[in-house]
Structure formats: structure tokens, C-alpha cells
Write a protein that holds these residues in place. Structure first.
Motif, PDB file in Angstrom:
ATOM      1  N   GLU A  63       0.651  -1.274  -0.013  1.00  0.00           N
ATOM      2  CA  GLU A  63      -0.005  -0.113  -0.072  1.00  0.00           C
ATOM      3  C   GLU A  63       0.851   1.409  -0.140  1.00  0.00           C
ATOM      4  O   GLU A  63       1.884   1.336   0.475  1.00  0.00           O
ATOM      5  CB  GLU A  63      -1.067   0.092   1.310  1.00  0.00           C
ATOM      6  N   GLU A  69      -4.837  11.721   1.598  1.00  0.00           N
ATOM      7  CA  GLU A  69      -5.324  11.218   2.637  1.00  0.00           C
ATOM      8  C   GLU A  69      -5.431  11.687   3.991  1.00  0.00           C
ATOM      9  O   GLU A  69      -4.512  12.595   4.425  1.00  0.00           O
ATOM     10  CB  GLU A  69      -4.925   9.753   2.953  1.00  0.00           C
ATOM     11  N   THR A  72      -3.896  10.798  10.055  1.00  0.00           N
ATOM     12  CA  THR A  72      -4.284   9.894  11.227  1.00  0.00           C
ATOM     13  C   THR A  72      -5.301   8.587  10.790  1.00  0.00           C
ATOM     14  O   THR A  72      -4.507   7.185  11.021  1.00  0.00           O
ATOM     15  CB  THR A  72      -5.171  10.326  12.262  1.00  0.00           C
ATOM     16  N   ASP A  73      -5.940   8.735   9.855  1.00  0.00           N
ATOM     17  CA  ASP A  73      -6.878   7.308   9.284  1.00  0.00           C
ATOM     18  C   ASP A  73      -5.767   6.668   8.583  1.00  0.00           C
ATOM     19  O   ASP A  73      -5.911   5.428   8.657  1.00  0.00           O
ATOM     20  CB  ASP A  73      -7.811   7.820   8.145  1.00  0.00           C
ATOM     21  N   ARG A  76      -3.528   4.824  10.895  1.00  0.00           N
ATOM     22  CA  ARG A  76      -4.145   3.800  11.447  1.00  0.00           C
ATOM     23  C   ARG A  76      -4.606   2.264  10.915  1.00  0.00           C
ATOM     24  O   ARG A  76      -4.792   1.339  11.201  1.00  0.00           O
ATOM     25  CB  ARG A  76      -5.472   4.472  12.248  1.00  0.00           C
ATOM     26  N   HIS A  77      -5.154   2.728   9.527  1.00  0.00           N
ATOM     27  CA  HIS A  77      -5.674   1.688   8.656  1.00  0.00           C
ATOM     28  C   HIS A  77      -4.734   1.132   7.697  1.00  0.00           C
ATOM     29  O   HIS A  77      -5.006  -0.024   7.269  1.00  0.00           O
ATOM     30  CB  HIS A  77      -7.092   2.308   7.917  1.00  0.00           C
ATOM     31  N   LYS A  78      -3.915   1.792   7.240  1.00  0.00           N
ATOM     32  CA  LYS A  78      -3.080   1.474   5.979  1.00  0.00           C
ATOM     33  C   LYS A  78      -1.834   0.558   6.538  1.00  0.00           C
ATOM     34  O   LYS A  78      -0.771   1.197   6.235  1.00  0.00           O
ATOM     35  CB  LYS A  78      -2.807   2.763   4.966  1.00  0.00           C
ATOM     36  N   LYS A  79      -2.280  -0.449   7.333  1.00  0.00           N
ATOM     37  CA  LYS A  79      -0.984  -1.255   8.027  1.00  0.00           C
ATOM     38  C   LYS A  79      -0.081  -1.734   6.753  1.00  0.00           C
ATOM     39  O   LYS A  79       1.316  -2.130   7.331  1.00  0.00           O
ATOM     40  CB  LYS A  79      -1.638  -2.223   8.654  1.00  0.00           C
ATOM     41  N   SER A  81       1.059  -0.059   4.239  1.00  0.00           N
ATOM     42  CA  SER A  81       1.684   0.684   3.500  1.00  0.00           C
ATOM     43  C   SER A  81       3.202   0.974   3.754  1.00  0.00           C
ATOM     44  O   SER A  81       3.642   0.492   4.924  1.00  0.00           O
ATOM     45  CB  SER A  81       0.973   2.105   3.668  1.00  0.00           C
TER      46      SER A  81
END
Lengths: 344, 344
Positions: A63, A69, A72-73, A76-79, A81
Motif C-alpha cells: 500500500e 489522505e 491519522t486515518d 491507523r488503517h493502512k497497515k 503501506s
């Protein structure tokens, strides 16, 4: 020792990052590089280069976090990346001393705060790039945008962290510190800088007092202290004005035949100027106060800029900057306690 | 109609002021000039010029306010100074519509507040100079240092006053207004600019949203709104960076024989650039929100700059800017009341 490099992020990614990493391991014998990003792309690209293959390892991270983007999101969510993977490695692998990324500034800063954390005592880490000064020097501007709303204590710590950085990493023994204000007189400034002025006066640093932004690049200062909003405006105004002057010069030259002829003889001089004004050459912006070395390279970084930034990360690790800042924070706490005791 | 010109103050005073005044009355048939300052010096200097003598009068004022003095003390106690005399005339003489000074900025601002006062409804008058943009345009930066600590309402009024100024005096029908911030996205900014953003959104102006300082001189904006601290840093950074780039260019040229030769063919191009970048050419900085027209010329003003600034004062009087701003404040009050009524 190792540096982890986030390969995906920035205008010339992943090519500039990979070329820079190869140049770095070929030049630097003691530090290896870990690359995070899509492994197929990276391995394919690496095949084009000659280097000791064991010195560059690749950790797959499919990713990519974009500039658009929410930082923070994304953290947290694009682990999976390239940036989050790089931070995970920086956090868990003891032999990795630093991280370099040319991705979204917001994501790099947020990632550092969420994944790496602050050095004990540091209230707010801050971005501290070097700007070119007259005659080929440099000045460190802290903070450049990590903290847009600051309390006086934050700026006090910015000054101490930057002094430690300029001393340990750039060899400036007694850096001259200026507080960005609207006049050089002691009483000039806004509510925030007036409080900061009084605090900096008391610190054991070479505090030169208030300074005016017109003297930012004269070479009279080694460090400029500002809140992140003001520092960001200053940094970007330098960028915009330099670009504007160069473009006006270009159109002034193109508008005249004799000037066009004259310019033929000045190519080298123009290139020297462009080189001197090019912050790419000065490496990246360190995020001072983070628990491990974190450096943000410019989004437009070319291979030379990545190489320069890797050298800088390496120097920051070798100089044990993190330990140095930690010591400064302990001394500051003692000083503040002493002050408080004195008041009582 | 008349303009009063404070002759003493600035690096080239009184010569630049007197030469500029003479050039102005020779060019402008409808507006006369009153000079304040040491009358012997002024009258002696005036003898060197050819002009209709009845059109320039001199009011004796033996004292001079320096940059080093406390503005408030100076305005209160130096009643015989060229600046205080100029303000006294501006206040009492009905046919004097505006005042120009190249003296201490602090004293000019303080004098305006203490002697002239604010237009009804204006919370804080603000300094609003024009900066050069790419391709020979201009952008108005408000505030540049009159108010270093601002509430959101102040910046709201800055925007409205600058729109009125750019429309009436500079003929920009629908000025594009940018809010100086740390990113172009709506949510970017510090606590102050976030509140200002929400307010500007509601105003009947061409608000383009947040802007970054790197785009200050691109020509994409007609007005930049900032608190006085940030505006001052932006203005002075432009000044310092332009100077730095020009001086680096000079030394790059001097370091090479062929470049020196090439530069011979580029004199005109360099001079054009210098001219375009020269804010002297753009007149002075008006102090918008004062009850009469007040303009501060740069301390380094030469006769051309004084002439340009006198033209500008003249235009501001002819365009009845003061009345225009007054109207804007009435409309704003209606709008705010309407909002409040709506909430209730």
C-alpha cells in the motif's frame, strides 16, 4: 547499523529512492538500508544497479499513503503501506536507528507520534529543515509546521533541540539562536514571542534576541525559532520568492536579444546559483524530539537529495542525537525546578 | 484638494520628499501639497526646483521623530515634530484629505490611532502594502504588522477593507482573497485562521480559501489576509529572499570571467528585474481603517517612490476610500446582526 527508507512517496518515487539508497550503500561502509514498498517493483529496479546485495534488504508493503489522505486515518488503517511498515520496523528492530520518507508530511509526523513516540520530557517534536544562507551557509528553522498552535514552553524546547542538533550533527559549536519576531528590539513581538523571549534569555544558549524575517538568510543566525505556523509561512515564502525571482529573471532575459546572448556565457553561474538555492542538497527535515531518528525528505527529491538525506540520517544516528536531546530535556527540567524552588 | 507630506523621516529625507512633492505638483493639476518640517531647510531646497510656488506650502516643524523612539511617547511629547504637525493638519484642515510619511512605522501608526482615529465600526486599522507578483502584477497583503495579536473579527474586517481598497483604488473589480495558512485544504490552519476561514466563507467577497505562502507572489491572489505578525514575517521574508537571491547571483557572476562578460549584455534585463521587484515603485503602505487617508512610504524611498506614493494618496482621496470602508462596516454590522437574529 541500518536505516529504513520508505520507498513509495514523493514525485520521483520509487526510482529516486532506490537510486539514492544504492549510492548510499556504495559510499557508506557501515550502514545498511532496508527498503519498504512493493517488493516486486523494488527488486526489479534494484537489478539495474551494481552494489553489495546483502546490504539492501526489501520488506514488502503493497500500500501507498497519498498526500490527499487524512494522516491519522492512513497511519491507523493502512497497515500494509510503505510508511507504516517503515515505522513498524523502526520501532521494533533495534539495529534500525533511523527512518527516511519523502511521502506526505502529515502522515510522516502523525506516524512518528503514534508509532515512535516522544523522547521523555519533550512536549512537542518539531520539524527543523536547513535553509541556504548568503555565501553558502545554512540556517536551521524550527518549527516548520508540525505544531501550528504553540505554548511558550514548546518553543523553549524547540530552541534546545535545535542547538543540540546543530552542535552534534552539523558541528556548529555555539549556534546563534534568533527568535522570529517583527523587530529586533527586546519588547517587539506578539503575546507568544514575548513570553518565549523571556524564557530563552534564561537558557544556557547563545540567544541573540528577536530577529526580523528579512535577516533569515543573511547568515547571521544558525537557528531560527518560531511556532509551526509562522515557521511554515517563512519557509514557504522563501521557496516562493526564490522561484519568483528566478522566473522573472528568466523572462527578463528572454525579452532581450542581447541578454539571451549574454546568458550563454552565464550558464555556469546560473547553475551554481540554482545549486546553492536548492534545498534538495541540504538533505531532509528532521523531526526533532522523536524517540528515534525520523527525517522527512522533500516530495520533489531526486536521487542526490535522497543520498544527502540518508547521509544526514546516518550522521544523526552516529552522533546519538536522540540521547543528546534527552540530556537537554533533563537539564531543562532541573533548571525549571530550580527556578520554581527559587520562586518559592 | 491637498495632501500633507511629512518631510523628515526616512533614509533620503528631506531631499527625496521635496523632489517627489515637486514632481507631483508639476504632474497633478488638482492637488496641492503641504510640507511639514524645518522650514529653512525645506525652503532652501525648494529654491532648486521649478514649479508653481503657490501649490506647495511649508509648515514649520523643527523636531524629528526617530525610529529608535517609543512611538507613543514621541507622538505625545514631540508636538513640534514633522509627523505630529502633519497629523494635526490632517485632523483640522478640511481640504487636506491625506497624509504621507516615510518616518518610523510605529510612530505613523500610533499617530494615526491617537490623532486621527478609526472609521466608525473598524476595530483595528491595518497596514496593507502591495507586493510584486510574477509577470508584473501586484498583491495586497493585509495586515503587515500593525496588529500582532488578532481576534478573528479583526481579520474579517481586514479582508473587507482590502477588497474595498483594491476595487476603488486599483480597479480590481472582484479581488481574489486568500487566507494565509499552512495548506490549501479547508481544515488546515491554526486556531485563529480556522475561525477566520469560517467567517470569510460567509462574506459577500471572492474568497478563494486557504493559501500557502509559496503562492503569495504567483499572481493567483489579489489580497492576502493574515494577522499582523504573520503578515510582517511574510513581507520581510519576501524582501530578504529577493535580496539574497540577487546577491548570490551577483557573486556567482563575479566568480567567473565568462559570466562577467555575459553580464555586460544583460544589464538591461537585470535592471528590469530590479525594477519589477522594487516595491518602491508600488507606492507606500496604506493604513486602512483610519478616518482619513494615511500612507506610510518605505524608509528607503527615493524621489520616484515618494511621487508614486503621493499619486496613491491622491487616488485614495479621489476614490473616497474612507467613505467606501465606512459603508462596508455598516453592511458588515447588518450582516452580523442578521446572523445573530437568525441564531435567536
Amino acid at each position: 547499523m541500518k536505516i529504513v527508507l520508505d520507498v513509495f512517496g514523493g514525485d520521483n518515487s520509487p526510482f529516486a529512492q532506490i537510486a539514492g539508497a544504492v549510492a548510499f550503500v556504495n559510499e557508506q561502509k557501515n550502514t545498511d538500508v532496508v527498503l519498504t514498498g512493493d517488493s516486486e517493483t523494488i527488486l526489479g529496479e534494484l537489478k539495474k544497479y551494481k552494489y553489495e546485495t546483502s546490504r539492501i534488504t526489501v520488506v514488502h508493503a503493497p500500500e501507498v499513503i497519498s498526500n490527499e489522505e487524512s494522516p491519522t486515518d492512513a497511519i491507523r488503517h493502512k497497515k500494509e503501506s510503505s510508511l507504516v511498515k517503515a515505522y513498524d520496523l523502526l520501532k521494533t528492530e533495534e539495529d534500525i536507528g533511523g527512518m527516511l520518507s519523502s511521502g506526505s508530511t502529515g502522515a510522516v509526523l502523525t506516524g512518528s507520534v503514534l508509532k515512535i513516540g516522544r523522547i521523555d520530557g519533550v512536549q512537542r517534536p518539531a520539524l527543523a529543515p536547513l535553509l541556504p544562507t548568503r555565501g553558502g551557509g545554512r540556517v536551521c528553522l524550527i518549527d516548520c509546521g508540525a505544531n501550528v498552535d504553540c505554548r511558550p514552553e514548546f518553543l523553549e524546547q524547540f530552541a534546545l533541540m535545535a542547538v543540540c542538533y546543530m552542535r552534534r550533527v552539523h558541528g556548529v559549536e555555539n549556534p546563534r539562536v534568533g527568535l522570529v519576531s517583527v523587530g529586533v528590539e527586546d519588547h517587539k513581538g506578539n503575546a507568544l514571542t514575548k513570553e518565549v523571549f523571556a524564557t530563552l534569555k534564561k537558557l544556557p544558549i547563545n540567544f541573540m534576541g528577536n530577529m526580523e524575517a528579512r535577516d533569515a538568510l543573511t547568515g547571521d543566525y544558525d537557528i531560527l525559532v518560531a511556532d509551526g505556523f509562522v515557521g511554515n509561512v517563512l519557509l514557504k515564502t522563501v521557496e516562493g520568492t526564490a522561484k519568483m525571482v528566478m522566473s522573472e529573471l528568466k523572462s527578463a532575459i528572454l525579452s532581450s536579444g542581447s541578454a539571451k546572448f549574454g546568458a550563454l556565457f552565464m550558464k555556469k553561474a546560473f547553475n551554481k546559483l540554482k545549486h546553492d538555492m536548492d534545498y534538495n542538497m541540504y538533505g531532509g527535515a528532521p523531526f526533532l524530539g522523536a524517540k528515534k531518528v525520523v527525517v522527512k525528505a522533500h516530495g520533489a527529491s531526486n536521487p542526490d537529495a535522497i543520498l544527502a538525506a540518508l547521509r544526514q540520517v546516518n550522521k544523526m544516528i552516529e552522533a546519538d542525537l536522540v540521547a543528546g536531546i534527552k540530556e537537554e530535556m533533563v537539564k531543562l527540567a532541573d533548571l525549571t525546578q530550580g527556578d520554581a524552588a527559587h520562586v518559592e
